[in-house]
Design an enzyme around this catalytic site. Structure first.
Site, PDB file in Angstrom:
ATOM      1  N   ARG A  17     -19.829  76.904  30.396  1.00 34.91           N
ATOM      2  CA  ARG A  17     -18.722  77.265  31.283  1.00 34.91           C
ATOM      3  C   ARG A  17     -17.428  76.660  30.758  1.00 34.91           C
ATOM      4  O   ARG A  17     -17.431  75.574  30.174  1.00 34.91           O
ATOM      5  CB  ARG A  17     -18.963  76.729  32.690  1.00 34.91           C
ATOM      6  CG  ARG A  17     -20.183  77.264  33.393  1.00 34.91           C
ATOM      7  CD  ARG A  17     -20.388  76.583  34.726  1.00 34.91           C
ATOM      8  NE  ARG A  17     -20.529  75.142  34.576  1.00 34.91           N
ATOM      9  CZ  ARG A  17     -20.358  74.262  35.551  1.00 34.91           C
ATOM     10  NH1 ARG A  17     -19.992  74.671  36.749  1.00 34.91           N
ATOM     11  NH2 ARG A  17     -20.522  72.979  35.345  1.00 34.91           N
ATOM     12  N   HIS A 239     -21.905  63.462  25.880  1.00 34.05           N
ATOM     13  CA  HIS A 239     -23.246  63.765  26.370  1.00 34.05           C
ATOM     14  C   HIS A 239     -23.144  64.138  27.839  1.00 34.05           C
ATOM     15  O   HIS A 239     -22.582  63.392  28.640  1.00 34.05           O
ATOM     16  CB  HIS A 239     -24.167  62.556  26.187  1.00 34.05           C
ATOM     17  CG  HIS A 239     -25.587  62.846  26.538  1.00 34.05           C
ATOM     18  ND1 HIS A 239     -26.407  61.919  27.125  1.00 34.05           N
ATOM     19  CD2 HIS A 239     -26.333  63.975  26.401  1.00 34.05           C
ATOM     20  CE1 HIS A 239     -27.600  62.445  27.327  1.00 34.05           C
ATOM     21  NE2 HIS A 239     -27.571  63.702  26.902  1.00 34.05           N
ATOM     22  N   ASP A 240     -23.687  65.287  28.204  1.00 40.87           N
ATOM     23  CA  ASP A 240     -23.471  65.797  29.558  1.00 40.87           C
ATOM     24  C   ASP A 240     -23.952  64.840  30.646  1.00 40.87           C
ATOM     25  O   ASP A 240     -23.309  64.711  31.703  1.00 40.87           O
ATOM     26  CB  ASP A 240     -24.088  67.189  29.733  1.00 40.87           C
ATOM     27  CG  ASP A 240     -25.530  67.297  29.262  1.00 40.87           C
ATOM     28  OD1 ASP A 240     -26.164  66.255  28.999  1.00 40.87           O
ATOM     29  OD2 ASP A 240     -26.025  68.437  29.155  1.00 40.87           O
ATOM     30  N   THR A 262     -33.550  71.186  35.977  1.00 43.97           N
ATOM     31  CA  THR A 262     -34.792  71.551  35.302  1.00 43.97           C
ATOM     32  C   THR A 262     -35.490  70.305  34.795  1.00 43.97           C
ATOM     33  O   THR A 262     -36.714  70.163  34.883  1.00 43.97           O
ATOM     34  CB  THR A 262     -34.500  72.501  34.128  1.00 43.97           C
ATOM     35  OG1 THR A 262     -33.838  73.668  34.637  1.00 43.97           O
ATOM     36  CG2 THR A 262     -35.779  72.912  33.427  1.00 43.97           C
TER      37      THR A 262
END
Length: 475
Positions: A17, A239-240, A262
């Protein structure tokens, strides 16, 4: 305080996104300008990321931002960890970055421990052992005779490679470097001796930057193409999960977090790495966070089990919506006994419901009688696993953990949050669901002078988003 606008590029392993954020004195709003898929390419049996496709999608999102009549302050990019791109002598990318999903690292860690003992690797890095860690990817690439690695002049992690395409400036951002299993967590630099054991020259990694540092500005071509001009690109927590944890709306440091989706990551925030016999035995990891903090955490399988069951049920013609799943789960009787969501049998089965039933038979558990019972078993097992990991964290934390902050998509799972609070025995505070993007934005906003400390960033988020509190229920 003046309202300012920022662009957050948030890339996951399945989608990405481009987000426009508006930050004011008492407000924080986000709008998704462009959403796009991120699909693996299988080329000659090798799983790769289409980094040029991702770059084109990012530029399209920036073009949309350029058409807005607002002044953008900066751009920040976060992605998943461990994967890398190789840069050739002429400055172009050499080939496509390999994906952590590629099985080419199978057996590589065990071979590497013949050069450097497993315990020494952990003591040097504090990172949990996973086949796909960057260290083993580099070993696997050398074993294959990878020409791109052989002739590389630089190695860049995914967020840094995309920033490089936008700016022409090569950096190595701290939080994503920390996922590699070749960073010294004390110096926050690549460990030259460890890399040498892998046959890699540490000088291939460019200068290390911390979240909030300026990487560069858009190249002339990107500036023209997007209409944004020479816009700065800021190193956020690349890093997300690092960005997501920066957005935990905590009131103090006595919290644990659960980044839930997830996959789930549960941990605490520490000032220094915790590397000892306990963390080695429990296989906990020490990853980098904003302001040099350390994320002491454990990776846990999350809603993967339910998502894969849902895919299998869909093939059978049973389309369950999430509201239906919640109703069916709550209506089912408690499972009594639970499965281990992290069991190897659930990593990549062709039929998840069949794999769960087989696991139950193998371990002397009652098989779920129907789909509702299967859903309840998954939810009960996840809550029990979260409680198990939290107990371990409570034994490691230098403070009393007063609450568990659930961030990410799982923050919207009302039923699982209630079950988690009861299983863990401490309050759960859910939200924000868009933690990664908010953490990305607030690092940029701080660079622009809109916040000071990490605590102030979190305070701004706490004032701007709604959270929901779940107290443990009597069982």
């Amino acid at each position: 305080m003046e309202t300012k606008h920022f662009i957050a590029v948030d890339l996951g392993a399945t989608s990405g996104r481009v987000i426009l954020a508006t930050v004011g004195a008492e407000s924080l709003e986000t709008e998704t300008l462009h959403r796009f898929p991120n699909r693996l390419l299988c080329l000659d049996g090798k799983y790769c990321w289409n980094i040029y496709g991702l770059y084109e999608e990012i530029v399209e999102g920036l073009r949309l931002a350029g058409r807005r009549s607002v002044r953008i302050e900066s751009i920040g990019i976060d992605t998943w960890g461990v994967d890398m791109a190789f840069v050739a002598e002429d400055g172009t990318l050499a080939g496509l970055p390999r994906s952590y999903r590629d099985p080419y690292t199978d057996g590589i860690p065990e071979a590497f421990f013949g050069k450097m003992p497993r315990r020494e690797v952990y003591d040097r890095t504090g990172i949990q052992f996973m086949n796909f860690n960057s260290l083993y990817q580099l070993c696997a690439a050398r074993k294959e005779g990878c020409a791109a690695l052989k002739h590389a002049s630089k190695i860049l992690f995914m967020p840094d490679a995309l920033s490089y395409l936008l700016t022409g400036e090569a950096v190595c951002e701290y939080t994503v470097l920390s996922t590699s299993q070749f960073m010294n967590p004390h110096t926050k630099r690549p460990d030259a001796e460890l890399l040498a054991a892998a046959g890699i020259d540490a000088s291939l990694f460019p200068r290390v930057v911390m979240p909030g540092e300026r990487i560069g500005v858009l190249t002339d071509a990107a500036a023209r193409d997007t209409g944004l001009g020479k816009l700065p690109v800021i190193a956020v927590a690349g890093h997300d999960t690092g960005s997501a944890v920066a957005a935990v709306p905590a009131e103090n440091e006595r919290f644990a977090y659960l980044s839930s989706g997830t996959w789930s990551l549960m941990g605490i925030e520490a000032a220094e790495p915790v590397i000892d016999d306990r963390t080695y035995t429990l296989n906990f990891t020490n990853e980098g966070g904003v302001d040099g903090t350390v994320r002491l955490l454990k990776n846990i399988t999350g809603m993967w089990l339910l998502e894969q069951c849902r895919a299998a049920w869909t093939k059978e013609g049973k389309e369950y919506s999430y509201p239906e799943i919640m109703r069916m789960t709550e209506a089912a009787a408690p499972s009594g006994a639970t499965i281990d969501p992290d069991a190897a049998e659930f990593a990549a089965p062709t039929d998840m419901p069949a794999a769960i039933r087989a696991y139950c038979r193998e371990h002397g558990l009652n098989e779920p009688a129907d789909d509702g019972a299967m859903m309840r078993l998954i939810f009960d097992s996840l809550a029990a696993k979260y409680a198990e990991v939290l107990r371990k964290l409570q034994g490691l934390a230098p403070f009393e953990i007063e609450c568990l902050h659930v961030i990410g998509g799982g923050a919207q799972n009302d039923l699982l949050n209630r079950m988690t609070a009861t299983a863990c025995g401490i309050p759960v505070v859910a939200g924000p669901s868009e933690a990664t993007a908010l953490g990305n934005v607030m690092v940029q906003a701080r660079t622009a002078g809109m916040a000071g400390s990490l605590a102030e960033m979190r305070q701004r988020i706490r004032r701007s988003i709604a959270t929901k509190r779940y107290n443990p229920e009597k069982q």
